[in-house]
Scaffold this active site. Structure first.
Site, PDB file in Angstrom:
ATOM      1  N   TYR A 141      -1.316  82.315   5.886  1.00 17.31           N
ATOM      2  CA  TYR A 141      -0.176  82.544   6.775  1.00 17.31           C
ATOM      3  C   TYR A 141       1.135  82.062   6.160  1.00 17.31           C
ATOM      4  CZ  TYR A 141      -2.484  84.026  11.118  1.00 17.31           C
ATOM      5  OH  TYR A 141      -3.155  84.721  12.084  1.00 17.31           O
ATOM      6  N   LYS A 191     -15.425  80.535   3.150  1.00 17.99           N
ATOM      7  CA  LYS A 191     -15.952  81.649   2.343  1.00 17.99           C
ATOM      8  C   LYS A 191     -16.110  81.106   0.926  1.00 17.99           C
ATOM      9  CE  LYS A 191     -17.172  86.002   1.853  1.00 17.99           C
ATOM     10  NZ  LYS A 191     -18.393  86.568   2.471  1.00 17.99           N
ATOM     11  N   ASP A 223     -18.554  85.075   7.459  1.00 16.52           N
ATOM     12  CA  ASP A 223     -19.172  86.322   7.946  1.00 16.52           C
ATOM     13  C   ASP A 223     -20.397  86.010   8.810  1.00 16.52           C
ATOM     14  OD1 ASP A 223     -20.364  85.392   5.604  1.00 16.52           O
ATOM     15  OD2 ASP A 223     -20.559  87.367   4.665  1.00 16.52           O
ATOM     16  N   ASP A 247      -8.075  82.373  13.441  1.00 10.65           N
ATOM     17  CA  ASP A 247      -7.394  83.401  14.256  1.00 10.65           C
ATOM     18  C   ASP A 247      -8.400  84.464  14.674  1.00 10.65           C
ATOM     19  OD1 ASP A 247      -5.231  84.937  15.367  1.00 10.65           O
ATOM     20  OD2 ASP A 247      -5.381  86.230  13.601  1.00 10.65           O
ATOM     21  N   ASP A 251     -10.540  84.948  18.732  1.00 13.40           N
ATOM     22  CA  ASP A 251     -10.532  86.146  19.588  1.00 13.40           C
ATOM     23  C   ASP A 251     -11.965  86.613  19.842  1.00 13.40           C
ATOM     24  OD1 ASP A 251      -7.729  86.125  19.513  1.00 13.40           O
ATOM     25  OD2 ASP A 251      -7.616  88.319  19.401  1.00 13.40           O
TER      26      ASP A 251
HETATM   27  C1  IPM Z   1      -2.622  83.603  17.683  1.00 11.53           C
HETATM   28  C2  IPM Z   1      -1.835  84.841  17.409  1.00 11.53           C
HETATM   29  C3  IPM Z   1      -0.779  84.532  16.346  1.00 11.53           C
HETATM   30  C4  IPM Z   1      -1.514  84.107  15.086  1.00 11.53           C
HETATM   31  C5  IPM Z   1       0.221  85.652  16.056  1.00 11.53           C
HETATM   32  C6  IPM Z   1       0.917  86.124  17.319  1.00 11.53           C
HETATM   33  C7  IPM Z   1       1.215  85.261  15.009  1.00 11.53           C
HETATM   34  O1  IPM Z   1      -2.660  85.890  17.044  1.00 11.53           O
HETATM   35  O2  IPM Z   1      -2.012  82.592  18.090  1.00 11.53           O
HETATM   36  O3  IPM Z   1      -3.838  83.621  17.502  1.00 11.53           O
HETATM   37  O4  IPM Z   1      -1.946  84.964  14.298  1.00 11.53           O
HETATM   38  O5  IPM Z   1      -1.644  82.912  14.867  1.00 11.53           O
HETATM   39 MG    MG Z   2      -4.712  85.434  17.238  1.00  8.65          MG
END
Ligand code: IPM
Ligand code: MG
Length: 355
Positions: A141, A191, A223, A247, A251
């Protein structure tokens, strides 16, 4: 107590859920006899529109002076042009970096009444209680160099994944110390079969593990960790990951709870204010319609009470109010119900009770 909280509503459903969390904090302050002072500032696409900067200096300065920061969401299709030089997300990244928030905590604990809302079989979800600890200010990042250049007759783009020992060490120490008050297990995700950064990550995590003999460490490749999150999520306790892997995995883990709208997060640094935000995004498709699930933002406010203000009993009370509302059948649309954001918020607020 008195505390100063900066609100950064941002874009899309951000203002709606921050408003809900703010209402919950006001109610809680009344019940427990605290005074919270709120100050609202710009971040993201709306800051870009109004001031040409996704994180105006005044917003960052206000955050630095606050006890804690509560953020909604940033981004949306209006600002998604890949050619654009400035993007809403840069505001969030600059805020994390500017406040030194190197660790992002994302707890994943499905509510028993919402097991049906998850696409996974309920028996897979029994006993799931995960804490994802994601490194937040390093890795791909932020690594330099990054950019585009020309090679022959075609354009190329490049990012750099870079980690220093100290960056890995501080987030690993936090993960291990959090594991001590949980189930004493850290799964470090990397990884290492491919990436040099992951081999350094593994080496540093091993040395940190030696400082915490009460905590068991296992390494898992990213993975197979992605697969294990779905196959046997209850077998893990604290998941320690680098920025990009965290990240993605967070999700994925959100699916376990039935809706990404339920999940809170806390971003913490060495000292100074913490940043609290639901992990869902700006959801532009439902923005402004009063349909957003406020739980992720309200549970983020509970994390704020616990981690930045030291108000553990108040944090417990707010989490209990969310659980009680859900147990009583309160559901927004993402959970298969019909409640609006404000009706869901009221269902939670009226259940906030002292100790
Ligand atoms: C998160 C989001 C952010 C990230 C984006 C909006 C920059 O996806 O907080 O997980 O990738 O960190
Ligand atoms: Mg995110």
């Amino acid at each position: 107590m008195e505390a100063k909280i900066v609100l950064l509503p941002g874009d899309g459903i951000g203002p709606e859920v921050v408003n809900a969390a703010c209402q919950a904090l006001e109610t809680l302050a009344g019940v427990f006899g605290h005074r919270f002072h709120f100050e609202e500032h710009l971040i993201g696409g709306c800051a870009l529109d109004q001031q040409g900067d996704p994180l105006p200096p005044a917003s960052l300065q206000a955050c630095r002076r606050a006890d804690a920061v509560l953020l909604g969401a940033v981004g949306g299709p209006r600002w998604a042009d890949p050619q654009a030089e400035l993007r809403p997300e840069q505001g969030l990244l600059a805020l994390r970096k500017g406040l030194g928030l190197f660790a992002n905590l994302r707890p994943v604990r499905p509510f028993p009444q919402l097991l049906q809302a998850s696409p996974l079989r309920p028996e897979r979800l029994q006993g799931v209680d995960l804490l994802i600890v994601r490194e937040l200010t390093g890795g791909i990042y932020f690594g330099q160099p990054r950019g585009r250049d020309q090679s022959g007759d075609e354009e190329q783009a490049f990012d750099t994944m870079r980690y220093s020992e100290s960056e890995v060490r501080r987030v690993a120490r936090l993960a291990f110390s959090l594991a001590r008050s949980r189930r004493h297990k850290v799964t470090s995700v990397d990884k290492a079969n491919v990436l040099e950064t992951s081999r350094l990550w593994r080496q540093v995590v091993e040395t940190v593990a030696a400082e915490f003999p009460q905590v068991a460490l296992e390494h898992q490749l990213v993975d197979s960790a992605a697969m294990r999150l779905i196959l046997e999520p209850a077998s893990m306790d604290v998941l320690l990951t680098a920025n990009l892997f965290g990240d993605i995995l967070s999700d994925e883990a959100a699916v376990l709870t039935g809706s990404i709208g339920m999940l809170p997060s806390a971003s913490l640094g060495e000292d100074g204010p913490g940043l609290y935000e639901p992990i869902h995004g700006s959801a532009p498709d439902i923005a402004g319609q009063g349909l957003a699930n406020p739980c992720g933002a309200i549970l983020s406010a509970a994390m704020l009470l616990r981690h930045s203000l030291g108000l553990a009993a108040e944090a417990d009370a707010l989490e209990a109010a969310v659980a009680a509302a859900v147990a009583a059948g309160a559901r927004t649309r993402d959970l298969g119900g019909t409640l609006s954001t404000s009706a869901m918020t009221s269902a939670i607020c009226k259940r906030i009770q002292p100790g």
